[in-house]
Design a protein around this motif. Structure first.
Motif, mmCIF file in Angstrom:
data_model
loop_
_atom_site.group_PDB
_atom_site.id
_atom_site.type_symbol
_atom_site.label_atom_id
_atom_site.label_comp_id
_atom_site.label_asym_id
_atom_site.label_seq_id
_atom_site.Cartn_x
_atom_site.Cartn_y
_atom_site.Cartn_z
ATOM 1 N N THR A 7 1.193 18.345 -7.711
ATOM 2 C CA THR A 7 2.600 17.925 -7.682
ATOM 3 C C THR A 7 3.254 18.054 -6.320
ATOM 4 O OG1 THR A 7 3.382 20.127 -8.331
ATOM 5 C CG2 THR A 7 2.894 18.573 -10.101
ATOM 6 N N SER A 8 2.576 18.644 -5.347
ATOM 7 C CA SER A 8 3.184 18.919 -4.051
ATOM 8 C C SER A 8 3.455 17.646 -3.261
ATOM 9 C CB SER A 8 2.271 19.837 -3.235
ATOM 10 O OG SER A 8 2.845 20.118 -1.976
ATOM 11 N N ILE A 9 4.718 17.429 -2.945
ATOM 12 C CA ILE A 9 5.155 16.261 -2.182
ATOM 13 C C ILE A 9 6.228 16.729 -1.204
ATOM 14 C CG2 ILE A 9 6.439 14.081 -2.324
ATOM 15 C CD1 ILE A 9 5.031 13.557 -4.990
ATOM 16 N N PRO A 10 6.133 16.380 0.063
ATOM 17 C CA PRO A 10 7.121 16.840 1.042
ATOM 18 C C PRO A 10 8.471 16.162 0.853
ATOM 19 C CG PRO A 10 5.619 15.283 2.055
ATOM 20 C CD PRO A 10 5.088 15.544 0.682
ATOM 21 N N LEU A 11 9.506 16.792 1.393
ATOM 22 C CA LEU A 11 10.860 16.249 1.294
ATOM 23 C C LEU A 11 11.124 15.326 2.485
ATOM 24 C CD1 LEU A 11 13.614 15.921 0.126
ATOM 25 C CD2 LEU A 11 14.268 18.154 1.018
ATOM 26 N N ASP A 12 10.548 14.162 2.435
ATOM 27 C CA ASP A 12 10.862 13.119 3.399
ATOM 28 C C ASP A 12 10.418 11.786 2.804
ATOM 29 O OD1 ASP A 12 8.084 12.999 3.704
ATOM 30 O OD2 ASP A 12 8.090 14.147 5.562
ATOM 31 N N LEU A 13 10.764 10.710 3.463
ATOM 32 C CA LEU A 13 10.389 9.387 2.967
ATOM 33 C C LEU A 13 9.068 8.988 3.613
ATOM 34 C CD1 LEU A 13 11.393 6.993 1.176
ATOM 35 C CD2 LEU A 13 12.218 5.958 3.305
ATOM 36 N N GLU A 14 7.994 9.199 2.891
ATOM 37 C CA GLU A 14 6.686 8.830 3.408
ATOM 38 C C GLU A 14 6.506 7.310 3.364
ATOM 39 O OE1 GLU A 14 4.334 11.274 0.647
ATOM 40 O OE2 GLU A 14 3.644 12.362 2.424
ATOM 41 N N PRO A 15 5.732 6.755 4.274
ATOM 42 C CA PRO A 15 5.452 5.312 4.225
ATOM 43 C C PRO A 15 4.701 4.961 2.947
ATOM 44 C CG PRO A 15 4.763 6.269 6.326
ATOM 45 C CD PRO A 15 5.074 7.422 5.415
ATOM 46 N N LEU A 16 4.822 3.723 2.523
ATOM 47 C CA LEU A 16 4.027 3.263 1.394
ATOM 48 C C LEU A 16 2.544 3.355 1.734
ATOM 49 C CD1 LEU A 16 6.088 0.110 0.383
ATOM 50 C CD2 LEU A 16 5.778 2.159 -1.017
ATOM 51 N N PRO A 17 1.694 3.606 0.757
ATOM 52 C CA PRO A 17 0.255 3.726 1.035
ATOM 53 C C PRO A 17 -0.468 2.390 1.135
ATOM 54 C CG PRO A 17 0.693 4.237 -1.265
ATOM 55 C CD PRO A 17 2.037 4.026 -0.613
ATOM 56 N N TYR A 18 0.287 1.286 1.245
ATOM 57 C CA TYR A 18 -0.282 -0.054 1.350
ATOM 58 C C TYR A 18 0.768 -0.954 1.992
ATOM 59 C CZ TYR A 18 1.740 1.000 -3.200
ATOM 60 O OH TYR A 18 2.518 1.536 -4.202
ATOM 61 N N PRO A 19 0.370 -2.123 2.509
ATOM 62 C CA PRO A 19 1.350 -3.047 3.100
ATOM 63 C C PRO A 19 2.404 -3.466 2.081
ATOM 64 C CG PRO A 19 -0.874 -3.668 3.720
ATOM 65 C CD PRO A 19 -1.017 -2.599 2.668
ATOM 66 N N ILE A 20 3.569 -3.865 2.567
ATOM 67 C CA ILE A 20 4.715 -4.171 1.709
ATOM 68 C C ILE A 20 4.441 -5.317 0.740
ATOM 69 C CG2 ILE A 20 5.863 -5.859 3.202
ATOM 70 C CD1 ILE A 20 7.642 -2.929 1.446
ATOM 71 N N ASP A 21 3.524 -6.211 1.086
ATOM 72 C CA ASP A 21 3.224 -7.349 0.213
ATOM 73 C C ASP A 21 1.906 -7.186 -0.534
ATOM 74 O OD1 ASP A 21 1.537 -7.571 2.364
ATOM 75 O OD2 ASP A 21 1.957 -9.692 2.757
ATOM 76 N N ALA A 22 1.329 -5.986 -0.504
ATOM 77 C CA ALA A 22 -0.017 -5.779 -1.043
ATOM 78 C C ALA A 22 -0.087 -5.840 -2.564
ATOM 79 C CB ALA A 22 -0.564 -4.437 -0.569
ATOM 80 N N LEU A 23 1.044 -5.676 -3.243
ATOM 81 C CA LEU A 23 1.032 -5.651 -4.707
ATOM 82 C C LEU A 23 1.421 -6.996 -5.319
ATOM 83 C CD1 LEU A 23 2.644 -2.141 -5.356
ATOM 84 C CD2 LEU A 23 0.245 -2.730 -4.901
ATOM 85 N N GLU A 24 1.629 -7.997 -4.470
ATOM 86 C CA GLU A 24 1.935 -9.329 -4.989
ATOM 87 C C GLU A 24 0.700 -9.911 -5.691
ATOM 88 O OE1 GLU A 24 3.449 -11.627 -1.695
ATOM 89 O OE2 GLU A 24 5.399 -10.645 -1.798
ATOM 90 N N PRO A 25 0.881 -10.762 -6.709
ATOM 91 C CA PRO A 25 2.158 -11.270 -7.209
ATOM 92 C C PRO A 25 2.816 -10.407 -8.294
ATOM 93 C CG PRO A 25 0.383 -12.367 -8.348
ATOM 94 C CD PRO A 25 -0.269 -11.422 -7.352
ATOM 95 N N VAL A 26 2.199 -9.279 -8.655
ATOM 96 C CA VAL A 26 2.767 -8.456 -9.731
ATOM 97 C C VAL A 26 4.107 -7.865 -9.311
ATOM 98 C CG1 VAL A 26 2.402 -6.453 -11.217
ATOM 99 C CG2 VAL A 26 0.480 -7.956 -10.647
ATOM 100 N N ILE A 27 4.154 -7.298 -8.106
ATOM 101 C CA ILE A 27 5.398 -6.776 -7.546
ATOM 102 C C ILE A 27 5.564 -7.400 -6.169
ATOM 103 C CG2 ILE A 27 6.670 -4.733 -6.790
ATOM 104 C CD1 ILE A 27 5.048 -3.072 -8.752
ATOM 105 N N SER A 28 6.655 -8.118 -5.965
ATOM 106 C CA SER A 28 6.859 -8.833 -4.709
ATOM 107 C C SER A 28 7.185 -7.876 -3.565
ATOM 108 C CB SER A 28 7.991 -9.847 -4.852
ATOM 109 O OG SER A 28 9.239 -9.184 -4.995
ATOM 110 N N GLY A 29 6.916 -8.346 -2.354
ATOM 111 C CA GLY A 29 7.288 -7.570 -1.180
ATOM 112 C C GLY A 29 8.785 -7.332 -1.118
ATOM 113 N N ARG A 30 9.557 -8.289 -1.597
ATOM 114 C CA ARG A 30 11.023 -8.141 -1.601
ATOM 115 C C ARG A 30 11.445 -6.982 -2.514
ATOM 116 N NH1 ARG A 30 15.382 -11.620 -4.335
ATOM 117 N NH2 ARG A 30 17.272 -11.182 -3.134
ATOM 118 N N THR A 31 10.878 -6.950 -3.708
ATOM 119 C CA THR A 31 11.183 -5.846 -4.620
ATOM 120 C C THR A 31 10.743 -4.516 -4.035
ATOM 121 O OG1 THR A 31 11.173 -7.116 -6.689
ATOM 122 C CG2 THR A 31 10.528 -4.810 -6.838
ATOM 123 N N LEU A 32 9.538 -4.475 -3.485
ATOM 124 C CA LEU A 32 9.026 -3.226 -2.935
ATOM 125 C C LEU A 32 9.876 -2.747 -1.760
ATOM 126 C CD1 LEU A 32 6.667 -1.589 -3.964
ATOM 127 C CD2 LEU A 32 5.240 -2.594 -2.174
#
Length: 213
Positions: A7-32
């Motif tokens: 459960t350990s997660i630091p208190l900061d905004l970590e980058p996404l673990p993949y490019p912003i458009d990597a989950l398309e078409p299920v989740i769009s880059g705009r939504t992400l």
């Protein structure tokens, strides 16, 4: 019982673990982009302000969640801490070209608890789709057994002392730009095509090894 190793997660905004458009078409880059860069960022920044100068400053996110759960006078801190943790965990629950069969260790646990992998997935989908209003659906381990549960708003398994393995976000900002009110379509696509069962299996292995120490 939830453990720091899972459960350990630091208190900061970590980058996404993949490019912003990597989950398309299920989740769009705009939504992400909106979801991570605006909503998740807001929880982290608000929490940082709320805990500045308090005894909570310097604690891990999971520790802040546990310390403020069920304390009405600290509901604002809890909500932002839990949402910051939930989102950081959620990004790791997704991966490009995910879904499919889970690793053997998780597969056996799914079969033991639900009868089959498909029955487990169906229960997870049903929990996500039927969660009234905003919230989350979770696959968790409790006393060595898998369970599916749903939580409203910011609430999560950490507040209940459970170890989360995987989650699905059903707040509207997670899917509305892509699916409008078709939550079920979004949830089914996430489970079928994005679910990171390897991450869930890793969390299960860590929880099991710690329980045997």
């Amino acid at each position: 019982m939830a453990t720091a190793a899972t459960t350990s997660i630091p208190l900061d905004l970590e980058p996404l673990p993949y490019p912003i458009d990597a989950l398309e078409p299920v989740i769009s880059g705009r939504t992400l982009s909106f979801h991570h860069d605006k909503h998740h960022r807001a929880y982290v920044e608000t929490l940082s302000k709320l805990i500045a100068g308090t005894e909570l400053a310097g604690l891990r996110l999971d520790q802040i969640v546990s310390a403020t759960a069920a304390r009405p006078e600290r509901v604002s801190i809890f909500n932002n801490a839990a949402q910051a943790w939930n989102h950081a965990f959620y990004w790791k629950c997704l991966k490009p070209k995910g879904g499919g069969d889970p690793p053997l260790i998780l597969k056996k646990k799914m079969q033991g608890a639900f009868g089959s992998v498909e029955a487990c997935k169906k229960e997870l989908v049903n929990s996500a789709v039927t969660q009234f209003g905003s919230g989350w659906a979770w696959l968790v381990v409790e006393a060595g057994n898998l369970k599916v549960l749903k939580t409203g708003n910011a609430n999560d398994p950490l507040a209940q002392g459970l170890t989360p393995l995987l989650t699905i976000d059903v707040w509207e900002h997670a899917y509305y730009l892509d699916y409008q009110n078709r939550r079920a379509d979004h949830v089914n696509a996430v489970v079928d095509k994005l679910a990171n069962w390897g991450f869930a299996a890793d969390n299960l292995e860590k929880a099991m090894s710690l329980n045997h120490e």
